[in-house]
Write a protein that holds these residues in place. Sequence first.
Motif: not given
Length: 369
Positions: A81-107
């Motif tokens: 719920k918190e993540i969805v709210a953060a994504v919504g707010e970033a999408s409405e105000t910035w249209g841009f955001f960075q994501i960490s712990n997205h599941g794609i390995p660093f290497d």
Amino acid sequence: MVATNRDEVPTNYDRKHELKAFDDTKEGVKGLVDAGITEIPRIFYHPPEECSIDNTSDSEEVRFSIPVIDLEGLSDPTKRKEIVAAVGEASETWGFFQISNHGIPFDVLEEMKDGVRGFHEQDTEVKKQFYTRDHSSSPFVYNSNFDLYSAPATNWRDSFLCYMAPTPPKTKDLPEVCREILVEYSKQVMKLGKLLFELLSEALGLKLTHLNDIDCSEGLLVLGHYYPTCPQPELTIGTSKHADNNFISVLLQDNIGGLQVLHQNNWVDVPYVPGALVVNLGDLVQLLSNDRFKSVEHRVLANRKGPRVSVASFFSTGMLPSTKLYGPIKELLSEDNPPKYRETTVRDYVAYFNEKGLDGTSALSHFKL
């Protein structure tokens, strides 16, 4: 600032001829740098206001930083719920955001950047075989500036483009130097894209599967950008100001810097965060959300440091034939919120955007009702 050259345009300057001569080398901007130029050719000159690194805001006090959203814990309903709210707010105000712990390995991220660098820095004669402006001739296209002949000024950038979905290319048609990682990275980004469309659907108050059900994640184009060091960065730009012509973009960037997003009339740096990915919403999501979510303008500065490497994954079927119409989502409309855009196919939207080129104007306004 050594801007004198910009004003000293020879009277016999034939831009078309110079563009053609540059294109015919099939060596891109990197070819110029390899040749040891110390002054950039006239075709790359941009108006001073476009290259300015000074902010366009009157207030020096304003300091913005782009949101970083941690995707860890999505299986926990409270955390989700918190993540969805953060994504919504970033999408409405910035249209841009960075994501960490997205599941794609660093290497995998590092190897993908190495693959792009490897392609652009390989033997020129091998690389030239992929140089074309005809997208129908090959699933893998390398050139410099997709809008070379239509844009008002040329960007300091070389790129390759490859359609990885809905129909993946035959492995043998991909360059050997980045073949395996391109396939692997695309697979992982496709999975991540589907997750992002779920979060965006939820943030809009729609059912989780809505945006995936209407095929927002059907197509994937992967672009490998290479920005060589520039001897006169104050005269040109890496990528002109533009918004993206897709549903969403997932960007992998290196630590050189230069990407900026326009927020409240300020150019804000998008810093390199190790292991993170940059997400920005494209014009088609702004259209679907009837302006609730924003597709914002961004640019890449030219730099004396470099080369800068980035990998942009566009969720879009691009110029592939399409009949499916996209317009503002019915569930979001009401008497107070009537549709602001007419319906369009992805292909028609992209064709209009490409024909216009990166000329500093919005493609979206063309589709307004």
